[in-house]
Motif scaffolding. Structure first.
Motif, PDB file in Angstrom:
ATOM      1  N   ASN A 281      43.192  38.384  39.247  1.00 41.92           N
ATOM      2  CA  ASN A 281      41.944  38.345  39.986  1.00 41.92           C
ATOM      3  C   ASN A 281      41.832  36.949  40.596  1.00 41.92           C
ATOM      4  O   ASN A 281      41.772  35.955  39.889  1.00 41.92           O
ATOM      5  CB  ASN A 281      40.792  38.615  39.006  1.00 41.92           C
ATOM      6  N   GLU A 282      41.853  36.896  41.909  1.00 43.14           N
ATOM      7  CA  GLU A 282      41.867  35.613  42.612  1.00 43.14           C
ATOM      8  C   GLU A 282      40.737  34.681  42.183  1.00 43.14           C
ATOM      9  O   GLU A 282      40.899  33.471  42.143  1.00 43.14           O
ATOM     10  CB  GLU A 282      41.771  35.846  44.128  1.00 43.14           C
ATOM     11  N   SER A 283      39.599  35.279  41.861  1.00 43.22           N
ATOM     12  CA  SER A 283      38.439  34.420  41.620  1.00 43.22           C
ATOM     13  C   SER A 283      38.214  34.101  40.141  1.00 43.22           C
ATOM     14  O   SER A 283      37.227  33.472  39.789  1.00 43.22           O
ATOM     15  CB  SER A 283      37.183  35.058  42.220  1.00 43.22           C
ATOM     16  N   SER A 284      39.121  34.530  39.288  1.00 48.95           N
ATOM     17  CA  SER A 284      38.986  34.121  37.889  1.00 48.95           C
ATOM     18  C   SER A 284      40.354  34.149  37.233  1.00 48.95           C
ATOM     19  O   SER A 284      41.322  34.611  37.825  1.00 48.95           O
ATOM     20  CB  SER A 284      38.053  35.069  37.135  1.00 48.95           C
ATOM     21  N   ALA A 285      40.438  33.615  36.041  1.00 45.75           N
ATOM     22  CA  ALA A 285      41.727  33.552  35.359  1.00 45.75           C
ATOM     23  C   ALA A 285      42.019  34.848  34.607  1.00 45.75           C
ATOM     24  O   ALA A 285      42.988  34.948  33.886  1.00 45.75           O
ATOM     25  CB  ALA A 285      41.745  32.375  34.402  1.00 45.75           C
ATOM     26  N   GLU A 286      41.144  35.851  34.803  1.00 50.30           N
ATOM     27  CA  GLU A 286      41.407  37.126  34.132  1.00 50.30           C
ATOM     28  C   GLU A 286      42.613  37.773  34.791  1.00 50.30           C
ATOM     29  O   GLU A 286      42.718  37.792  36.009  1.00 50.30           O
ATOM     30  CB  GLU A 286      40.233  38.078  34.315  1.00 50.30           C
ATOM     31  N   ALA A 287      43.471  38.311  33.967  1.00 53.08           N
ATOM     32  CA  ALA A 287      44.625  39.014  34.531  1.00 53.08           C
ATOM     33  C   ALA A 287      44.815  40.303  33.749  1.00 53.08           C
ATOM     34  O   ALA A 287      44.635  40.337  32.540  1.00 53.08           O
ATOM     35  CB  ALA A 287      45.859  38.139  34.416  1.00 53.08           C
TER      36      ALA A 287
ATOM     37  N   GLY B 291      47.152  36.205  31.053  1.00 48.76           N
ATOM     38  CA  GLY B 291      47.744  37.213  30.167  1.00 48.76           C
ATOM     39  C   GLY B 291      47.963  36.698  28.763  1.00 48.76           C
ATOM     40  O   GLY B 291      48.871  37.136  28.060  1.00 48.76           O
ATOM     41  N   LYS B 292      47.104  35.768  28.354  1.00 51.63           N
ATOM     42  CA  LYS B 292      47.242  35.112  27.054  1.00 51.63           C
ATOM     43  C   LYS B 292      47.460  36.120  25.921  1.00 51.63           C
ATOM     44  O   LYS B 292      46.667  37.044  25.757  1.00 51.63           O
ATOM     45  CB  LYS B 292      45.977  34.303  26.774  1.00 51.63           C
ATOM     46  N   GLY B 293      48.530  35.929  25.176  1.00 57.07           N
ATOM     47  CA  GLY B 293      48.798  36.787  24.031  1.00 57.07           C
ATOM     48  C   GLY B 293      49.443  38.114  24.381  1.00 57.07           C
ATOM     49  O   GLY B 293      49.853  38.862  23.500  1.00 57.07           O
ATOM     50  N   GLN B 294      49.538  38.414  25.678  1.00 57.61           N
ATOM     51  CA  GLN B 294      50.104  39.711  26.053  1.00 57.61           C
ATOM     52  C   GLN B 294      51.491  39.576  26.672  1.00 57.61           C
ATOM     53  O   GLN B 294      52.099  40.566  27.080  1.00 57.61           O
ATOM     54  CB  GLN B 294      49.186  40.412  27.059  1.00 57.61           C
ATOM     55  N   LEU B 295      51.943  38.345  26.815  1.00 65.61           N
ATOM     56  CA  LEU B 295      53.246  38.093  27.431  1.00 65.61           C
ATOM     57  C   LEU B 295      54.069  37.262  26.446  1.00 65.61           C
ATOM     58  O   LEU B 295      53.697  36.145  26.128  1.00 65.61           O
ATOM     59  CB  LEU B 295      53.070  37.328  28.745  1.00 65.61           C
ATOM     60  N   GLU B 296      55.162  37.835  25.983  1.00 67.33           N
ATOM     61  CA  GLU B 296      55.990  37.171  24.961  1.00 67.33           C
ATOM     62  C   GLU B 296      57.125  36.424  25.670  1.00 67.33           C
ATOM     63  O   GLU B 296      58.157  37.011  25.976  1.00 67.33           O
ATOM     64  CB  GLU B 296      56.525  38.275  24.038  1.00 67.33           C
TER      65      GLU B 296
ATOM     66  N   LYS C  38      53.200  43.115  48.644  1.00 67.41           N
ATOM     67  CA  LYS C  38      52.506  44.328  49.110  1.00 67.41           C
ATOM     68  C   LYS C  38      51.409  44.753  48.144  1.00 67.41           C
ATOM     69  O   LYS C  38      50.276  44.996  48.538  1.00 67.41           O
ATOM     70  CB  LYS C  38      53.512  45.471  49.290  1.00 67.41           C
ATOM     71  N   SER C  39      51.774  44.835  46.868  1.00 66.21           N
ATOM     72  CA  SER C  39      50.776  45.281  45.880  1.00 66.21           C
ATOM     73  C   SER C  39      50.047  44.092  45.254  1.00 66.21           C
ATOM     74  O   SER C  39      49.111  44.278  44.476  1.00 66.21           O
ATOM     75  CB  SER C  39      51.463  46.099  44.790  1.00 66.21           C
ATOM     76  N   GLN C  40      50.485  42.877  45.598  1.00 60.29           N
ATOM     77  CA  GLN C  40      49.942  41.639  45.025  1.00 60.29           C
ATOM     78  C   GLN C  40      50.031  41.628  43.511  1.00 60.29           C
ATOM     79  O   GLN C  40      49.112  41.186  42.810  1.00 60.29           O
ATOM     80  CB  GLN C  40      48.487  41.442  45.477  1.00 60.29           C
TER      81      GLN C  40
END
Ligand SMILES: *[C@@H]1O[C@H](CO)[C@@H](O)[C@H](O)[C@H]1NC(C)=O
Ligand SMILES: *[C@@H]1O[C@H](CO)[C@@H](O)[C@H](O)[C@H]1NC(C)=O
Length: 394
Positions: free
Chosen positions: A117-123, A83-88, A98-100
């Motif tokens: 996403n379990e398989s990449s650092a994209e969030a 979440g780079k840049g999107q979390l202050e 439940k919803s992971q």
């Protein structure tokens, strides 16, 4: 006339006078530059009303900290930044299995939902609710609600649909000033801390500098809507975690480098015991992983400067004056997460010299997720690929 008649003599005299003045001038200048600030500093020191307290010797931690046998001292190696840049400043983390989805409270008042996403650092980062305050500790209640320790608002209940309700913002006629961390027991009782009733979240450093115990551990009963003070006179009461057997609450006292055990059930109810003392860092949030371990975040590792300051109030006063008139130096290093077992015995230590202000660590599957009040992302470590190793450090 006279001057012109004794031109040579007078210029010689003038020169020697000036040479003398030059010496005096230099002395004056040296005094002015060296002494004036000292005099000013002494004056400021005496005139400033900030009054740090001596800390009783038995409350001070030892300089020789406990150590874990498993260490990863370069936790940034292989780390992912979600979440780079999107979390202050995502301070604490709660995970909805439940919803992971990961929930985190940010400095700008937003509680954000982070889908990894379990398989990449994209969030994927989504706004959930803005409390209009400073959401710190978070935990899921028994009705899918998110219970939030909001530093400036108090204890909040945020329904699944996003409705915000204030549960409590004070106890015993004393308002909370820095509601900090929260956990919920199986019986529904909510345990939470007010780190300080004197200093708010933007002035937390003053609490450390003053050195008086303004923190409280409280409970809130959602049925009776009653707020109780369980323990008072705590030094910056921070992270809380209910033990898996529901018998006690573990509580972190940040500047004292210790976690204590507060009995909430059984014969010892109300008793306070040692859980772990002399930690190698200053504990913030604590999370139980459901597998026999507590994960304790360290915003910084042992800092000699702070340890000296805790021993000598005048050092804290000087630091306070520097903070007030010069600014706060950024000296915190060696942030990370310390893992202990159910008895408080050290198990593992993940840290990194360059890191500071890690405020939460939570294990989800084989990953360690770290929140931080400073960075603009959540740090994720794959614990299988980058584990802690047996270390010779003692
Ligand atoms: C997760 O990331 C992988 C690799 O980048 C990609 O192939 C996959 O589609 C992503 N899954 C989701 C649900 O976004
Ligand atoms: C929070 O609010 C929800 C929705 O109104 C309610 O179901 C839940 O019981 C509340 N939780 C607490 C702890 O008060």
């Amino acid at each position: 006339m006279l001057a012109s008649s004794s031109n040579t003599a007078s210029s010689v005299n003038t020169a020697s006078v000036w040479r003398g003045k030059g010496l005096w001038g230099a002395v004056v200048v040296v005094f002015a530059t060296l002494l004036a600030p000292v005099v000013a500093a002494v004056l400021v020191y005496h005139l400033d009303s900030f009054d740090p307290s001596p800390i009783p010797l038995q409350e001070l931690s030892s300089v020789a900290p406990v150590a874990a046998s498993m260490v990863n001292d370069h936790m940034l190696e292989g780390a992912e930044f979600l979440g780079k840049g999107q979390l202050e400043g995502p301070e604490d983390i709660a995970y909805d299995a439940k919803s992971q989805v990961i929930y985190t409270g940010c400095r700008d008042g937003w509680i954000k939902r982070v889908t990894v996403n379990e398989s990449s650092a994209e969030a994927q980062v989504q706004n959930f609710v803005n409390t209009g305050g400073s959401p710190l500790g978070l935990v899921f209640g028994h009705n899918n609600e998110l219970i939030v320790a909001d530093a400036s608002k108090g204890l909040l209940n945020i329904s699944e649909g996003g409705a915000v309700e204030l549960l409590t913002d004070g106890a015993e006629d004393l308002k909370f000033k820095l509601t900090d961390a929260v956990d919920v027991a199986e019986d529904g009782i909510i345990y939470f801390t007010d780190a300080s009733y004197k200093y708010d979240v933007h002035h937390a450093v003053w609490d450390f500098l003053e050195g008086r115990p303004y923190g409280r551990l409280c409970s809130y009963n959602p049925v009776t809507k009653e707020t109780k003070v369980l323990v008072r006179d705590l030094y910056f009461a921070n992270g809380v975690a209910v033990s898996p057997d529901q018998n006690y609450v573990i509580l972190c006292e940040t500047p004292r480098r210790r976690c204590r055990k507060i009995n909430i059930q059984g014969e010892k109810k109300g008793e306070i015991e040692t859980f772990v003392d002399d930690l190698p860092g200053y504990p913030d949030n604590i999370h139980y992983d459901g597998e026999g371990h507590y994960w304790i975040a360290f915003p910084w590792g042992i800092a000699k400067g702070w340890e000296m300051a805790y021993r000598y109030p005048f050092i804290r006063k000087i630091r306070a004056l520097l903070v007030k008139y010069v600014g706060r130096p950024n000296m915190e290093k060696n942030a990370g997460v310390f893992v202990v077992d159910l008895e408080g015995k050290p198990v593992a230590h993940y840290y990194e010299p360059e890191l500071s202000m890690i405020t939460s660590g939570i294990k989800i599957q084989n990953y360690l997720y770290c929140g931080s009040i400073k960075y603009q992302f959540i740090i994720r470590n794959n614990l299988d690929q980058y584990p802690a190793h047996h270390s010779s450090y003692k």
